[in-house]
Design an enzyme around this catalytic site. Structure first.
Site, PDB file in Angstrom:
ATOM      1  N   ARG A 275       0.800  -1.233   0.000  1.00 16.37           N
ATOM      2  CA  ARG A 275       0.000   0.000   0.000  1.00 16.37           C
ATOM      3  C   ARG A 275       0.832   1.282   0.000  1.00 16.37           C
ATOM      4  NH1 ARG A 275      -2.885  -3.607   3.302  1.00 16.37           N
ATOM      5  NH2 ARG A 275      -4.915  -4.165   2.392  1.00 16.37           N
TER       6      ARG A 275
ATOM      7  N   LYS B 138       2.903  10.825 -11.881  1.00 17.17           N
ATOM      8  CA  LYS B 138       2.027   9.955 -12.669  1.00 17.17           C
ATOM      9  C   LYS B 138       2.715   8.609 -12.867  1.00 17.17           C
ATOM     10  CE  LYS B 138      -1.003  12.746 -15.593  1.00 17.17           C
ATOM     11  NZ  LYS B 138      -1.347  13.044 -17.005  1.00 17.17           N
TER      12      LYS B 138
ATOM     13  N   GLU C 259       8.781  16.403 -26.077  1.00 12.73           N
ATOM     14  CA  GLU C 259       8.229  16.920 -24.826  1.00 12.73           C
ATOM     15  C   GLU C 259       8.776  18.312 -24.512  1.00 12.73           C
ATOM     16  OE1 GLU C 259       5.824  15.725 -23.113  1.00 12.73           O
ATOM     17  OE2 GLU C 259       5.679  13.607 -23.640  1.00 12.73           O
TER      18      GLU C 259
ATOM     19  N   LYS D 295       6.892  22.256 -15.291  1.00  8.80           N
ATOM     20  CA  LYS D 295       6.071  21.147 -14.810  1.00  8.80           C
ATOM     21  C   LYS D 295       5.877  21.216 -13.301  1.00  8.80           C
ATOM     22  CE  LYS D 295       4.899  16.379 -15.283  1.00  8.80           C
ATOM     23  NZ  LYS D 295       5.105  15.103 -16.002  1.00  8.80           N
TER      24      LYS D 295
ATOM     25  N   GLU E  11      -4.558  16.399 -11.645  1.00 11.91           N
ATOM     26  CA  GLU E  11      -5.079  16.685 -12.978  1.00 11.91           C
ATOM     27  C   GLU E  11      -6.582  16.966 -12.972  1.00 11.91           C
ATOM     28  OE1 GLU E  11      -5.013  14.331 -17.109  1.00 11.91           O
ATOM     29  OE2 GLU E  11      -3.026  14.548 -16.235  1.00 11.91           O
TER      30      GLU E  11
ATOM     31  N   ARG F 150      -3.382  20.883 -15.044  1.00 10.16           N
ATOM     32  CA  ARG F 150      -2.379  19.878 -15.386  1.00 10.16           C
ATOM     33  C   ARG F 150      -2.719  19.142 -16.679  1.00 10.16           C
ATOM     34  NH1 ARG F 150       0.586  15.396 -11.433  1.00 10.16           N
ATOM     35  NH2 ARG F 150       1.861  14.484 -13.103  1.00 10.16           N
TER      36      ARG F 150
ATOM     37  N   ASN G 291      -1.061  17.423 -21.517  1.00  7.88           N
ATOM     38  CA  ASN G 291      -1.410  16.367 -22.471  1.00  7.88           C
ATOM     39  C   ASN G 291      -1.516  16.886 -23.901  1.00  7.88           C
ATOM     40  OD1 ASN G 291      -1.668  14.081 -20.669  1.00  7.88           O
ATOM     41  ND2 ASN G 291      -3.482  15.106 -19.844  1.00  7.88           N
TER      42      ASN G 291
ATOM     43  N   HIS H 127      -1.252  14.499 -26.789  1.00 11.74           N
ATOM     44  CA  HIS H 127      -1.307  13.138 -26.259  1.00 11.74           C
ATOM     45  C   HIS H 127      -2.586  12.391 -26.634  1.00 11.74           C
ATOM     46  CE1 HIS H 127       2.186  14.469 -24.109  1.00 11.74           C
ATOM     47  NE2 HIS H 127       2.324  13.322 -23.487  1.00 11.74           N
TER      48      HIS H 127
ATOM     49  N   HIS I 223      -1.612   9.128 -28.229  1.00  9.55           N
ATOM     50  CA  HIS I 223      -1.940   7.818 -27.661  1.00  9.55           C
ATOM     51  C   HIS I 223      -2.729   6.972 -28.655  1.00  9.55           C
ATOM     52  CE1 HIS I 223      -1.495   9.255 -23.196  1.00  9.55           C
ATOM     53  NE2 HIS I 223      -0.333   9.122 -23.819  1.00  9.55           N
TER      54      HIS I 223
ATOM     55  N   HIS J 190       6.995   6.992 -27.845  1.00  7.61           N
ATOM     56  CA  HIS J 190       6.008   7.908 -27.270  1.00  7.61           C
ATOM     57  C   HIS J 190       6.224   9.340 -27.753  1.00  7.61           C
ATOM     58  CE1 HIS J 190       3.241   9.722 -24.462  1.00  7.61           C
ATOM     59  NE2 HIS J 190       4.207  10.442 -23.932  1.00  7.61           N
TER      60      HIS J 190
END
Length: 368
Positions: free
Chosen positions: A122, A144, A186, A228, A238, A242, A246, A249, A253, A266
């Site tokens: 956990r 993330k 990026e 960032k 997010e 935030r 993306n 993205h 994606h 990527h």
């Protein structure tokens, strides 16, 4: 040349160390961020032979016991089976809640090690040592973590902040040129979404960056990390701002999912996705064709794709409807009001979306 930034989030505050040499940075700072006496270094088959001995020496010099977990390399392995391999290694070594996980690698290793840290017993502490430009400027910062699913990228994960991030310039010298270019996507993204002055700086210094000039590279990495850190501090999970990170993205994606994870890197998919986002911004009346061409020219200078691959519009829609920004069944896109100013807009107009993509659709699907 060393710099230290601080990421302040509601859940955790931690430093980003940026320096020229990995060994010196680790010797100076690593031990202060290790919780407990036992550590697991999670790396991959490509990076481990290059840098694991340096990290292991720094840990052993601080009196730490080290476990090594070496994963297969590549986006194709960012999945539940490889995550299970991490858990198997942690459990076999009987690592405890006060053991520290260390992610040594690019974005794939960092995402999976971070997710393992978030979920093992956990939650155990972890440290990011990113070894690619993409992971140094983006994925190692902000917490993330996650894995891919055949139906969508990064759809299974958690927000979980590291104890520290170590970004060393010397590790970038062993990157293949294609991987370095992928990281530049990026860097360019940060300029487009929120800093027109930085975009002009990139226009002027792109040749120096591609030559890995240390001064230019250090400035770009630090600037992106500062941007960032500021965004993550304001919106850790997010809920709003935030999501601007993306940019490119949603389209990117879709490209990765359609083409098969790992066939397009990527950063390459994000680069092409930013061009598609620019085209959508044009269709929305926000920017001009000349703006899009400026972006495409910069991407070409960075040796990145300046156009997506061709595939059916129905496939674009299917993939993008699995995007995390979808709300009430509507696809939400990061678009540009201007170069250097991104916003989030819904687009439920399939004809508009098809027009923005039609250069990259089969001829039978292109609108007149």
């Amino acid at each position: 040349m060393n710099a230290q930034l601080t990421v302040n989030t509601p859940s955790h505050t931690y430093p980003i160390y940026i320096g020229a040499g990995l060994s010196d940075m680790l010797a100076q700072y690593l031990s202060r961020h290790i919780i407990g006496t036992r550590c697991a270094i999670i790396s991959n088959e490509t990076v481990a032979p290059l840098y694991l001995p340096q990290v292991k020496r720094a840990l052993q010099a601080a009196g730490k016991e080290v476990v090594e977990i070496i994963l297969p390399d590549g986006e194709a392995h960012k999945n539940a089976a490889t995550l299970q391999q991490i858990y198997d290694g942690l459990l076999s070594a009987r690592l405890e809640r006060k053991s520290t996980l260390i992610a040594l690698g690019g974005g794939v290793v960092g995402d999976m090690a971070g997710f393992a840290a978030a979920t093992y017993q956990r939650g155990v502490p972890f440290i990011q040592i990113p070894t690619t430009l993409l992971s140094q400027v983006d994925s190692s910062v902000g917490g993330k973590t996650g894995i891919n699913h055949p139906l969508g990228k990064n759809m299974i994960g958690a927000f979980y902040q590291p104890q520290a991030v170590f970004a060393a310039l010397d590790v970038l010298h062993t990157l293949p040129p294609r991987e370095f270019s992928a990281g530049m996507a990026e860097v360019i993204k940060y300029a487009l979404l929120g800093d027109a002055v930085f975009l002009s700086w990139l226009d002027e210094h792109i040749a120096a960056l591609m030559a890995q000039d240390s001064k230019a590279l250090a400035y770009a990495i630090q600037h992106c990390c500062e941007m960032k850190a500021q965004i993550v501090a304001a919106d850790e999970r997010e809920a709003g701002q935030r999501a601007l990170l993306n940019l490119g993205h949603t389209f990117g994606h879709a490209i990765e999912t359609e083409m098969g994870y790992g066939n397009w890197l990527h950063g390459e998919a994000v680069a092409a996705g930013m061009v598609a986002a620019c085209r959508l911004s044009e269709e929305m009346g926000l920017i001009q064709a000349a703006d899009t061409e400026r972006v495409r020219a910069l991407l070409r200078h960075a040796e990145l794709p300046d156009a997506p691959p061709q595939f059916a519009f129905s496939h674009w829609l299917e993939h993008m409807r699995h995007d995390k920004k979808v709300e009430s069944g509507k696809i939400r896109f990061v678009v540009l009001e201007a170069l250097g100013k991104a916003v989030i807009r819904e687009c439920d107009d399939d004809v508009m979306l098809q027009r923005s993509l039609q250069e990259w659709l089969p001829e039978t699907e292109r609108l007149s």
